[in-house]
Design a protein around this motif. Structure first.
Motif, short mmCIF file in Angstrom:
data_model
loop_
_atom_site.label_atom_id
_atom_site.label_comp_id
_atom_site.label_asym_id
_atom_site.label_seq_id
_atom_site.Cartn_x
_atom_site.Cartn_y
_atom_site.Cartn_z
N SER A 47 26.08 71.11 14.16
CA SER A 47 25.51 71.49 15.44
C SER A 47 25.41 70.25 16.32
O SER A 47 25.36 69.13 15.82
N GLY A 48 25.39 70.47 17.63
CA GLY A 48 25.27 69.37 18.57
C GLY A 48 26.23 69.51 19.73
O GLY A 48 26.99 70.49 19.83
N THR A 49 26.21 68.55 20.62
CA THR A 49 27.04 68.55 21.83
C THR A 49 28.05 67.41 21.77
O THR A 49 27.74 66.32 21.31
N ILE A 50 29.24 67.68 22.25
CA ILE A 50 30.29 66.66 22.37
C ILE A 50 30.77 66.65 23.81
O ILE A 50 31.10 67.70 24.36
N ASP A 51 30.78 65.47 24.42
CA ASP A 51 31.22 65.32 25.80
C ASP A 51 32.54 64.57 25.86
O ASP A 51 32.69 63.51 25.23
N ILE A 52 33.49 65.12 26.62
CA ILE A 52 34.82 64.54 26.74
C ILE A 52 35.19 64.46 28.21
O ILE A 52 34.97 65.41 28.96
N ALA A 53 35.76 63.33 28.64
CA ALA A 53 36.27 63.20 30.00
C ALA A 53 37.66 62.58 29.92
O ALA A 53 38.19 62.33 28.84
N GLY A 54 38.27 62.34 31.10
CA GLY A 54 39.52 61.60 31.15
C GLY A 54 40.72 62.39 31.62
O GLY A 54 40.61 63.28 32.48
N SER A 55 41.86 62.07 31.06
CA SER A 55 43.18 62.46 31.55
C SER A 55 43.36 63.96 31.76
O SER A 55 43.06 64.77 30.88
N SER A 56 43.91 64.32 32.93
CA SER A 56 44.28 65.71 33.17
C SER A 56 45.48 66.11 32.33
O SER A 56 45.66 67.28 32.00
N THR A 57 46.31 65.14 31.96
CA THR A 57 47.47 65.43 31.12
C THR A 57 47.05 65.83 29.72
O THR A 57 47.61 66.76 29.12
N VAL A 58 46.06 65.15 29.17
CA VAL A 58 45.59 65.46 27.81
C VAL A 58 44.63 66.64 27.82
O VAL A 58 44.38 67.25 26.78
N PHE A 59 44.10 66.99 28.98
CA PHE A 59 43.10 68.05 29.12
C PHE A 59 43.48 69.35 28.40
O PHE A 59 42.67 69.89 27.63
N TYR A 266 64.80 60.88 26.37
CA TYR A 266 64.31 61.06 27.74
C TYR A 266 63.57 59.80 28.16
O TYR A 266 62.36 59.68 28.04
N THR A 267 64.34 58.85 28.64
CA THR A 267 63.77 57.56 29.03
C THR A 267 63.96 57.36 30.53
O THR A 267 64.91 57.87 31.11
N PRO A 268 63.03 56.65 31.17
CA PRO A 268 61.88 55.95 30.58
C PRO A 268 60.57 56.74 30.67
O PRO A 268 59.50 56.15 30.64
N LEU A 269 60.64 58.07 30.77
CA LEU A 269 59.45 58.84 31.08
C LEU A 269 58.83 59.56 29.88
O LEU A 269 57.95 60.40 30.05
N SER A 270 59.26 59.25 28.65
CA SER A 270 58.53 59.71 27.48
C SER A 270 57.39 58.73 27.21
O SER A 270 57.58 57.52 27.30
N ARG A 271 56.23 59.23 26.86
CA ARG A 271 55.06 58.35 26.67
C ARG A 271 54.08 58.94 25.67
O ARG A 271 53.95 60.16 25.54
N PRO A 272 53.38 58.07 24.96
CA PRO A 272 52.32 58.56 24.06
C PRO A 272 51.08 58.97 24.85
O PRO A 272 50.81 58.42 25.92
N LEU A 273 50.36 59.91 24.31
CA LEU A 273 49.08 60.35 24.87
C LEU A 273 47.97 60.00 23.88
O LEU A 273 48.18 60.01 22.66
N PHE A 274 46.78 59.72 24.39
CA PHE A 274 45.69 59.22 23.57
C PHE A 274 44.39 59.98 23.82
O PHE A 274 44.17 60.55 24.89
N THR A 275 43.52 59.94 22.83
CA THR A 275 42.10 60.11 23.08
C THR A 275 41.41 58.89 22.49
O THR A 275 41.87 58.34 21.48
#
Length: 334
Positions: A47-59, A266-275
């Motif tokens: 139980s509890g709350t988790i807060d996440i913000a940041g990238s619209s891409t990872v959203f 697909y270069t150079p626009l392939s990229r890793p995504l993070f949290t």
């Protein structure tokens, strides 16, 4: 400092070489703070709350993982904000208000310093690979592929062409209407790095900037002369509304897709995504378990690729991320 093993920056550079809507969504209730504030429930559950913000891409990926996790843990509330990578670091994560910050580019040194000053230790977790996608109107029949040089000329603050014909004389004398993310977005930062160059003249500012990826789709859909760029997941959900362009990095035109991103073509626009997890928040069991759940499912074709539209992690990358996460959890809870 970011909580990552030595050599993390080198592996990230190797990975790079090889390879939407603003606001808060309370998926199950309102948040009180970014400190987790939870525990095992009375019945032994989480139980509890988790807060996440940041990238619209990872959203959308964070949303998919959160919904599944909450379906198994009714007493955990997860709230997600799509603020842009930089906006999330500056306004939420580094001040200690959130437990995770999604990012479509690596954390910057000045952001690490801001986190450190608030006793926040970021734990970098790679969650997927994106194929950043350039889109035009469906009626833009004069263009199916752009070279990196074309993209650079269109978006450079130095050249700032006003018509398509300014870029290529074979193209119509039609006004360019540009749509893209704001400068708080990791997608914006990555586009500068990959296309314009960090030492170049910079990104032109006479364009419609938004953190709402659906607004980019709407803008490009509504004007024959429009062009924009955004994460592949948003394009993959709107393939009938706009047209994706192939990109020629000197070896011929390659269209954005999960397959070409996975193959490193697909270069150079392939990229890793993070949290980025806040190590201190991992002391709370419900936060640690959500982080584990996300990483355990980061290889899922069903969730990451079929539902959201990104390339899942390889088993090797997942193992590396899990090792990093477990080490951080042990440190936080020890």
């Amino acid at each position: 400092m970011t909580d990552e093993p030595s050599g993390g920056s080198a592996s990230r550079r190797k990975f790079l070489a090889a390879a939407g809507s603003v606001g808060a969504i309370g998926l199950a209730g309102c948040t009180q703070s970014g400190d987790g504030g939870g525990s095992d429930g009375g019945d032994g559950g989480l139980s509890g709350t988790i807060d996440i913000a940041g990238s619209s891409t990872v959203f959308p990926l964070a949303t998919a993982m959160s919904e599944r996790f909450q379906s198994e843990h009714d007493d955990v509330n997860i709230n997600i904000q799509s603020t842009g990578s930089g906006g999330g670091f500056a306004n939420h994560f580094c001040p200690g208000r959130t437990d995770f910050n999604n990012a479509s580019r690596p954390i910057q040194p000045e952001e690490e310093e801001a986190c450190s000053s608030n006793e926040v230790t970021p734990v970098e977790l790679t969650v997927a690979t994106d194929a950043l996608t350039v889109v035009v109107n469906n009626d833009a029949d004069w263009v199916d592929c752009l070279t990196v040089e074309d993209l650079r000329e269109i978006w450079s603050a130095e050249s700032s062409p006003t018509n398509w014909s300014d870029v290529n004389s074979d193209w119509p004398d039609r006004e360019l209407e540009l749509y893209g993310p704001t400068d708080a977005s990791g997608t914006y930062d990555y586009f500068i790095e990959a296309i314009l160059g960090e030492e170049g003249p910079g990104h032109r500012q006479d364009y419609s900037a938004t953190e709402q990826d659906r607004t980019i789709i709407q803008g490009v859909e509504g004007s024959t002369g429009a062009i924009g760029y955004l994460g592949f997941a948003y394009y993959s959900q709107n393939t009938d509304r706009v047209k994706a362009l192939g990109i020629d990095d000197g070896s011929g035109c390659v269209e954005p897709s999960l397959e070409t991103a996975r193959a490193g073509e697909y270069t150079p626009l392939s990229r890793p995504l993070f949290t980025y997890a806040k190590r201190e928040a991992l002391a709370e069991e419900h936060v640690a378990e959500f982080a584990r759940y996300w990483m355990e499912n980061a290889t899922s074709q069903d969730i990451v690729a079929d539902e959201v539209g990104y390339v899942p992690l390889s088993d090797e990358d997942q193992s590396e991320a899990m090792d990093r996460l477990e080490s951080a959890i042990e440190n936080a809870q020890g």
